[in-house]
Each structure stands twice: as structure tokens, then as C-alpha cells.
Design a protein around this motif. Sequence first.
Motif, PDB file in Angstrom:
ATOM      1  N   ALA A  56     110.166 -20.065 -25.583  1.00 39.85           N
ATOM      2  CA  ALA A  56     110.739 -21.398 -25.719  1.00 39.85           C
ATOM      3  C   ALA A  56     111.955 -21.448 -26.627  1.00 39.85           C
ATOM      4  O   ALA A  56     112.773 -22.339 -26.502  1.00 39.85           O
ATOM      5  CB  ALA A  56     109.673 -22.362 -26.236  1.00 39.85           C
ATOM      6  N   SER A  98      97.258 -23.127 -22.362  1.00 41.01           N
ATOM      7  CA  SER A  98      97.558 -24.398 -21.704  1.00 41.01           C
ATOM      8  C   SER A  98      97.258 -24.291 -20.213  1.00 41.01           C
ATOM      9  O   SER A  98      96.965 -25.288 -19.563  1.00 41.01           O
ATOM     10  CB  SER A  98      99.007 -24.819 -21.965  1.00 41.01           C
ATOM     11  N   CYS A  99      97.327 -23.098 -19.658  1.00 38.52           N
ATOM     12  CA  CYS A  99      96.879 -22.923 -18.277  1.00 38.52           C
ATOM     13  C   CYS A  99      95.517 -22.245 -18.228  1.00 38.52           C
ATOM     14  O   CYS A  99      94.645 -22.646 -17.480  1.00 38.52           O
ATOM     15  CB  CYS A  99      97.862 -22.070 -17.495  1.00 38.52           C
ATOM     16  N   ARG A 149     111.531 -20.373 -20.149  1.00 38.80           N
ATOM     17  CA  ARG A 149     111.445 -21.164 -21.379  1.00 38.80           C
ATOM     18  C   ARG A 149     110.048 -21.685 -21.644  1.00 38.80           C
ATOM     19  O   ARG A 149     109.701 -22.017 -22.770  1.00 38.80           O
ATOM     20  CB  ARG A 149     112.419 -22.346 -21.305  1.00 38.80           C
ATOM     21  N   TYR A 150     109.224 -21.768 -20.592  1.00 30.64           N
ATOM     22  CA  TYR A 150     107.853 -22.218 -20.804  1.00 30.64           C
ATOM     23  C   TYR A 150     107.181 -21.322 -21.827  1.00 30.64           C
ATOM     24  O   TYR A 150     106.406 -21.792 -22.655  1.00 30.64           O
ATOM     25  CB  TYR A 150     107.080 -22.172 -19.480  1.00 30.64           C
ATOM     26  N   LYS A 201     105.905 -10.587 -12.747  1.00 28.99           N
ATOM     27  CA  LYS A 201     106.035 -10.787 -11.308  1.00 28.99           C
ATOM     28  C   LYS A 201     105.117 -11.924 -10.874  1.00 28.99           C
ATOM     29  O   LYS A 201     105.493 -12.808 -10.119  1.00 28.99           O
ATOM     30  CB  LYS A 201     105.687  -9.510 -10.550  1.00 28.99           C
ATOM     31  N   HIS A 202     103.911 -11.886 -11.400  1.00 28.69           N
ATOM     32  CA  HIS A 202     102.935 -12.898 -11.027  1.00 28.69           C
ATOM     33  C   HIS A 202     103.357 -14.280 -11.538  1.00 28.69           C
ATOM     34  O   HIS A 202     103.414 -15.243 -10.790  1.00 28.69           O
ATOM     35  CB  HIS A 202     101.591 -12.502 -11.614  1.00 28.69           C
ATOM     36  N   ASP A 243     107.774 -14.834 -10.638  1.00 26.94           N
ATOM     37  CA  ASP A 243     108.212 -14.793  -9.247  1.00 26.94           C
ATOM     38  C   ASP A 243     107.276 -15.585  -8.354  1.00 26.94           C
ATOM     39  O   ASP A 243     107.714 -16.325  -7.479  1.00 26.94           O
ATOM     40  CB  ASP A 243     108.289 -13.337  -8.789  1.00 26.94           C
ATOM     41  N   GLN A 244     105.978 -15.431  -8.581  1.00 24.93           N
ATOM     42  CA  GLN A 244     105.031 -16.055  -7.657  1.00 24.93           C
ATOM     43  C   GLN A 244     104.627 -17.450  -8.104  1.00 24.93           C
ATOM     44  O   GLN A 244     104.490 -18.352  -7.290  1.00 24.93           O
ATOM     45  CB  GLN A 244     103.804 -15.158  -7.505  1.00 24.93           C
ATOM     46  N   LEU A 245     104.446 -17.635  -9.407  1.00 24.87           N
ATOM     47  CA  LEU A 245     104.011 -18.956  -9.874  1.00 24.87           C
ATOM     48  C   LEU A 245     105.188 -19.827 -10.297  1.00 24.87           C
ATOM     49  O   LEU A 245     105.002 -20.984 -10.669  1.00 24.87           O
ATOM     50  CB  LEU A 245     103.019 -18.807 -11.029  1.00 24.87           C
ATOM     51  N   LYS A 246     106.406 -19.261 -10.272  1.00 28.59           N
ATOM     52  CA  LYS A 246     107.637 -20.035 -10.516  1.00 28.59           C
ATOM     53  C   LYS A 246     107.688 -20.675 -11.898  1.00 28.59           C
ATOM     54  O   LYS A 246     108.221 -21.769 -12.054  1.00 28.59           O
ATOM     55  CB  LYS A 246     107.822 -21.148  -9.465  1.00 28.59           C
ATOM     56  N   ILE A 247     107.125 -20.029 -12.885  1.00 31.73           N
ATOM     57  CA  ILE A 247     107.214 -20.588 -14.234  1.00 31.73           C
ATOM     58  C   ILE A 247     108.554 -20.198 -14.836  1.00 31.73           C
ATOM     59  O   ILE A 247     108.995 -19.060 -14.715  1.00 31.73           O
ATOM     60  CB  ILE A 247     106.064 -20.082 -15.125  1.00 31.73           C
ATOM     61  N   ASP A 248     109.197 -21.138 -15.498  1.00 29.45           N
ATOM     62  CA  ASP A 248     110.488 -20.894 -16.125  1.00 29.45           C
ATOM     63  C   ASP A 248     110.293 -20.029 -17.371  1.00 29.45           C
ATOM     64  O   ASP A 248     109.290 -20.147 -18.068  1.00 29.45           O
ATOM     65  CB  ASP A 248     111.087 -22.250 -16.518  1.00 29.45           C
ATOM     66  N   THR A 286     100.079 -21.283 -25.728  1.00 31.91           N
ATOM     67  CA  THR A 286     100.861 -21.365 -24.491  1.00 31.91           C
ATOM     68  C   THR A 286     100.089 -20.781 -23.313  1.00 31.91           C
ATOM     69  O   THR A 286     100.038 -21.379 -22.235  1.00 31.91           O
ATOM     70  CB  THR A 286     102.196 -20.622 -24.665  1.00 31.91           C
TER      71      THR A 286
END
Lengths: 220, 198, 146
Positions: free
Chosen positions: A72, A90-91, A68-69, A57-58, A61-66, A87
Amino acid sequence: MSAQIFPRNANALVWVSIIGLVLLIGGIVAALVGLYLSPWYTEVGVAKEQPVPFSHKHHVDQLKIDCRYCHATVERAAHAGFPSTDTCMSCHSQVWTNSPLLQPVRDSYQSGESVVWNRIYDLPDFVYFNHSVHVAKGIGCASCHGRIDQQHLTAKAQPLYMGWCLGCHRNPEDNVRPRDEVFNMAFDPRSLPLEQRVALVAEYQIPTDGRLTNCYVCHR
Amino acid sequence: MESAARTLNPSRLARVAWIPLCLLLAACHIDMYDQPRYTANQPSDFFEDGRAMRPPVPNTVPMTDEPPDSVMLTGRANGELAVELPMELTAELLERGQTRYNAYCAPCHGLAGDGNGVIAYRGGIQVPSLHNDRLRTVQVGYFFDVITNGINRMYSYANRIPPEDRWAVAAYVRALQLSQNVDANDLTAEERQQLGGQ
Amino acid sequence: MSHGHGHGHAAGEGAAPESIAAGYELADTRARPLVIGTISVFVLLVVTAILMGVLLLLAGNAPTDLSNTLNPTEVARQLPPEPRLEQNPNVDGDRLLREATEQLESYGWVNERENLAHIPIERAMELLVERGIAPFGTGPAQGSGQ
């Protein structure tokens, strides 16, 4: 006369026993079916504990990460795969770097040992499944994994019964969507009119002659 | 009375009635569910690092048609960053690049490449804009190189994006730059009207 | 359960004298209590189902959040303590995406004095295919400050 004399209520007892037996058997069957369908057995909706309380959800939905990120290989391979420690880092080498929740991830990055996630969706080993074909033929993640973008902790949306696989393989037009909506969690295939979906099935050349329900498609 | 019961024979039936119950036993073994073989992402107690999926041994060369030092795989021709794509620039390539960019780069760099992605905004990462003169004039191979090897705080994406797709992303980054920085004289009269002003 | 079930015959334990005389039980089953019993069980089932439905409706929504199936203490243990970094996460994300999409789908000026514009990405992709990748890399920046 040595005949057995039953008390008057004996007849009633016979009936009670007969009805009771029928009800008992029915009850046992119903209980077994209920058990088979219940989350206790199917694990539907039951979140498992994970080494890191990762929230779709975080992140989705909220951070809009695909999808596939992190998953993959989902378009290219049978398995969607779990994100590597790299992976996450990376953030999280820059975001929430001190969070104690992420300690296992940082440990893994240091030591090179994988974070071991508890599997949620796990087919028996005698079933063959392949993500890439489903994604390429316009079946969205949400058709099988539900609204995972609304789950804080991941839980099954599907018991993964064979009948469910077959249901879609018989009627792919109920679930097919345009390819660019595959990763869109909010898209509802039924929002398209049936003719359009049938046209998509034809365009993607999904076999509708029953070939998809042959046993060897999945049991190979 | 006894003989009548014999001919009906319910007791003999009753004697075999337990047999269907054996089916309950049959459902209980799971050795075919978890067969003694490794599947993807399984842990392993055989290998030292605990993984059933093996990373390639050092110095492994990808088994492709391209030689390992080709432009396609390194982004460099004779040690210099490539100026041209190793494939044809087509609309399909750019579209492919767009989906890849939006999935892998947009969280930080933003859909428009201005460095204002959702993660950059929420996570407080300083992400540079892709729209500056240095990056507009750099060789396209530079983008390939950044994706492949990462740069400073940005991690490598080589393990997630195959080389062909990296080139598609690199080409799309160019399209993004163009879209945000086009000489109005290159546009049709109609388009210039849409710009407003003037 | 059979006590005091006088049925026109002699009350009390045991078989009626007529039955003893006949050598078997003469009285018929009393089906009524059974039928009533069975029916009431089913009625109870239906009533319970309806009652549960009403209660669920009254309680507001069905449990839609699939994820909160861990018990509350477990959830509390797994989630970080309040206040969390995010107060209103969806709004920001949606806004950023909307703004970027608008920027990418419209015509407008970047710098009118220098004659620099932004154009929809679709158009830029067409233009790029026409021009090719190379000029960007080799020549001076396209259109920047002439």
C-alpha cells in the motif's frame, strides 16, 4: 659442451604452454564473468522458500488484485512494504480459512508476531532507493520487477546492478509510461512511439541533463 | 646469457605480478552491504515482537493540521456522521477516488459496486451491493466510517488508505450509486435516446 | 607426444646430432598441430553452440516460467494437492471485469417503468460535481420511484 639440449618437442611445448596459459587466463576470466552473471550469484529467476507459498500469479493475474492492495505504501514512501497479516486476513478470514498453507498467517494473526518473508530484492545498504518517485514519474512495476504477475513463487527479474539503474537514468524515455499504466503488468512502454515517450518525459519533468546519474542521487 | 636476462628483467616483473590478485580479496567483505542499522521491514532481535519497524505507541495522535476529532479524521461532526465532505467536491477528487476504489474495494465489491467482485465470486464471500436505498440515502460520512473501522465481516482499511483518500473513495461511491440509479428526466435529450426504448 | 616425430633427422629420443653439434636445438616448432588443435577447439565451441540452439528450438520453448526454478519435488511439496479450487481462473476474472466495465461505460435502463437509468461513470462524476454530495444524504433517494 655443457649447453642444455632440449628434446625436439620442447619448442612445441613452449607454444602449447603459451597458448594454454592465454586460454587458461581467458577461461578463468570468462568463468568469473559467467559466475557473476549467473543466477547462482545474481539470484535472477531463483525463487526462495517462503513461510507461506504466496503466489502473485494467483492473486494478481487470476484474482485481479491491485498491487496497492498489499503493497500500500508504494506510491507514498520509499518502501513498497510487505502486506500486514491483517491484509491477508481481510480475505482469508473468509476464503480458504482451513488451508494448512495459511497456518503461519493465522498463527501470526493470533500471536501478533509478523510473518517473516524472505527478501527477494535487496539493495546494499549504501544505496538509496525510493519507490514513490519512480511510480510518480511513470515507471511501471514491470520495468523493474518483470512480469511478477506470472510468477507462482516470487523470483528476481533483475540483478539490480548499478549499470542497470544508470541505464534507465540516462534514457528514461525507454521506460516511461502514462501514469495510469504503472500498475498494469501487461503494458509495454515500447508500444508507444518514441515521440510520445519523450513528450511524457517532458511532461513529468524528468531531468535529462545528466543530473540523475550523479553519484549522490543513489549514494547519499 | 645471465646478464642479458637481467637487463630484460622479466623475473622482477613476475615477482610483482601477484599484486592484482589482491583485488579479488577486496571484493569479499560485505560490511557495507549489511550495515549495522535497521532498514524497513527488517527483523530485529532487540525488540520483543521481533520487528524493526515500530508500531506507534497507544493513544498516538497523527501529526497533521487536522485536530484528532475533526471531520477529516473521524468522519463525524459532533458525534453525528458527516453529511458533507470536509473538502471540496471536484472532478480530481472523484478521479482519485476511482483509482483507490478500484484498487482496494473492487476485488470484493466489484468495479460497478454490485458486490460481484472477482474475490467475492471466486472466494464465495457474500458481499452486499452498494446500490440499495438504505446506502443511497445514508450520509457520506458512513462510507468513511465503514472504510475506517470496518463493519462485521469487512476489515478496516484505515492502515492502508490515508484519510484524504478515504473521503475520495466515499465520494466516488456516491458517483457509482448515481451512475447506476439516475432519474432519466435529469439527462439531456440526446442521452435519453442512447438509453433506447421509450 | 613427441615419440616417433622423425623430421628428416634421426628418429628416436633426444636431440638430433646436428643440434648437439650446434649446441642448441635446430629444429623449428611444428606449428601445424597447434594451429589445427586451436582451430578445432573453436570449431567445436561454435558447433556446440549451434547444436544447443537447435536442441532448444526442438524442445519447444525456452524456459519462460521464471518461477519454476525450484526442483519439481520442492514445487510439489509447496503447492496444495490437486484438484485445486480453480479450474479455469483467468476466464472468470476477465469476464467479471469486462461485464462490470461495460456496465460502467454504457447508457441503459435499470427500471424503465420508474424512469431509472444507468449512465457512464464519467458522466455520473460530472453530474455529482454539479449536484454536490449532500442531497443524496439528506433528501430522499434521487429519482427512486417518483
